[in-house]
Design a protein around this motif. Sequence first.
Motif, short mmCIF file in Angstrom:
data_model
loop_
_atom_site.label_atom_id
_atom_site.label_comp_id
_atom_site.label_asym_id
_atom_site.label_seq_id
_atom_site.Cartn_x
_atom_site.Cartn_y
_atom_site.Cartn_z
N ASP A 37 0.83 -1.21 0.00
CA ASP A 37 0.00 0.00 0.00
C ASP A 37 0.86 1.26 0.00
OD1 ASP A 37 -2.53 -1.33 0.13
OD2 ASP A 37 -2.16 -1.72 2.25
N LYS A 38 1.97 1.22 0.74
CA LYS A 38 2.85 2.40 0.82
C LYS A 38 3.50 2.68 -0.53
CE LYS A 38 3.65 1.48 5.70
NZ LYS A 38 4.57 1.00 6.74
N ILE A 39 3.89 1.63 -1.21
CA ILE A 39 4.49 1.81 -2.54
C ILE A 39 3.43 2.26 -3.54
CG2 ILE A 39 5.62 0.61 -4.45
CD1 ILE A 39 6.97 -1.17 -2.32
N ALA A 40 2.24 1.66 -3.46
CA ALA A 40 1.15 2.04 -4.36
C ALA A 40 0.76 3.50 -4.14
CB ALA A 40 -0.06 1.14 -4.13
N ALA A 41 0.74 3.93 -2.88
CA ALA A 41 0.38 5.32 -2.57
C ALA A 41 1.39 6.29 -3.17
CB ALA A 41 0.30 5.51 -1.05
N SER A 42 2.66 5.90 -3.18
CA SER A 42 3.71 6.75 -3.76
C SER A 42 3.52 6.88 -5.26
CB SER A 42 5.09 6.17 -3.45
OG SER A 42 5.32 6.12 -2.06
N ILE A 43 3.19 5.77 -5.90
CA ILE A 43 2.98 5.78 -7.35
C ILE A 43 1.76 6.63 -7.71
CG2 ILE A 43 2.41 4.36 -9.36
CD1 ILE A 43 3.97 2.08 -8.01
N LEU A 44 0.68 6.43 -6.96
CA LEU A 44 -0.55 7.18 -7.23
C LEU A 44 -0.35 8.68 -6.99
CD1 LEU A 44 -3.17 4.80 -5.56
CD2 LEU A 44 -2.87 5.24 -8.01
N LYS A 45 0.47 9.01 -6.01
CA LYS A 45 0.73 10.42 -5.71
C LYS A 45 1.36 11.13 -6.89
CE LYS A 45 2.99 13.41 -2.30
NZ LYS A 45 3.83 13.44 -1.07
N MET A 46 2.24 10.44 -7.61
CA MET A 46 2.93 11.06 -8.74
C MET A 46 2.02 11.19 -9.96
SD MET A 46 5.53 12.01 -7.38
CE MET A 46 5.97 12.90 -8.88
N GLY A 47 0.85 10.56 -9.90
CA GLY A 47 -0.09 10.68 -11.00
C GLY A 47 -1.15 11.73 -10.77
N THR A 48 -1.03 12.48 -9.68
CA THR A 48 -2.03 13.49 -9.36
C THR A 48 -1.76 14.79 -10.12
OG1 THR A 48 -0.75 14.35 -7.48
CG2 THR A 48 -2.30 12.54 -7.04
N VAL A 49 -2.81 15.59 -10.23
CA VAL A 49 -2.69 16.89 -10.88
C VAL A 49 -1.69 17.76 -10.12
CG1 VAL A 49 -3.92 19.02 -11.47
CG2 VAL A 49 -5.02 16.80 -11.82
N GLY A 50 -1.70 17.63 -8.79
CA GLY A 50 -0.80 18.44 -7.97
C GLY A 50 0.66 18.20 -8.28
N ALA A 51 1.04 16.93 -8.50
CA ALA A 51 2.43 16.60 -8.80
C ALA A 51 2.84 17.17 -10.15
CB ALA A 51 2.62 15.08 -8.78
N VAL A 52 1.95 17.05 -11.13
CA VAL A 52 2.25 17.57 -12.47
C VAL A 52 2.32 19.09 -12.45
CG1 VAL A 52 1.42 17.73 -14.85
CG2 VAL A 52 1.17 15.58 -13.59
N PHE A 53 1.37 19.71 -11.73
CA PHE A 53 1.36 21.17 -11.64
C PHE A 53 2.62 21.68 -10.95
CE2 PHE A 53 0.47 25.06 -9.24
CZ PHE A 53 0.03 25.90 -10.26
N SER A 54 3.05 20.99 -9.90
CA SER A 54 4.25 21.40 -9.18
C SER A 54 5.47 21.39 -10.09
CB SER A 54 4.49 20.45 -7.99
OG SER A 54 5.68 20.78 -7.32
N ALA A 55 5.61 20.33 -10.90
CA ALA A 55 6.74 20.25 -11.82
C ALA A 55 6.64 21.34 -12.89
CB ALA A 55 6.78 18.87 -12.48
N ALA A 56 5.42 21.58 -13.38
CA ALA A 56 5.22 22.61 -14.41
C ALA A 56 5.52 24.00 -13.85
CB ALA A 56 3.79 22.55 -14.93
N PHE A 57 5.10 24.24 -12.61
CA PHE A 57 5.34 25.54 -11.98
C PHE A 57 6.83 25.76 -11.72
CE2 PHE A 57 5.97 28.15 -8.19
CZ PHE A 57 5.29 29.30 -8.54
N THR A 58 7.49 24.73 -11.18
CA THR A 58 8.92 24.84 -10.90
C THR A 58 9.70 25.06 -12.19
OG1 THR A 58 8.74 23.42 -8.95
CG2 THR A 58 10.93 23.66 -9.93
N GLY A 59 9.33 24.29 -13.23
CA GLY A 59 9.99 24.46 -14.52
C GLY A 59 9.78 25.85 -15.09
#
Length: 205
Positions: A37-59
């Motif tokens: 579950d902990k590994i799955a949660a990490s994978i799912l977290k990187m598929g969220t809009v927040g993770a993508v937005f964070s990378a786009a904003f930082t870039g």
Amino acid sequence: MNSEVEGQTPTAAPTVARKYAHTIKPGFTAVPWGPKDKIAASILKMGTVGAVFSAAFTGGRQQLFDSRPHYGTDSGAYGERVGADYARQSVQAMMNGGMSAILRDDPRYYVLGAGHSFKSRVVYAAERVLITHKDSGGDTANIPLLTGIVASQALANGIYPERDRDWARVATGSLGSIASRMGTQEFKEFGDDIRQYLRHKIKKN
């Protein structure tokens, strides 16, 4: 960790939180996480809009000021910056989840809530970057998160352009990430309070 942590404001009838919720609010019971579950949660977290937005904003910020990593200023450079930051985030998340599974730690953030003093909540939120909950109860050093932060900075040092590779920056970058994470934890702790205050102000006006 199977329910509210010690210190959280109790309620009469706790509600079960979403299985892969990373933030557990007072009044909610956390679903126990096993290693998978902990590994799955990490994978799912990187598929969220927040993770993508964070990378786009930082870039975007790096692109605007042509700061490290120095890929240039064209559209291709922006894509490289976004990709590099997303890779850095992914390594941090996966290391956190993987190490939490091995060490049997609970990587979730448990909000103390309004039943505690402002000072205690500020201190608690900041120290949760350095301290985490054990699956069996109690606290321990947050080795999974700290390992993930250092590993992600080491990755960045390896994939950045030659001029930006400097092991001293791995150390300073790690400290910066720790400070940034503390800020994120503060928002998790006080986010509902801020939203409630803003709603009250808007309604009043």
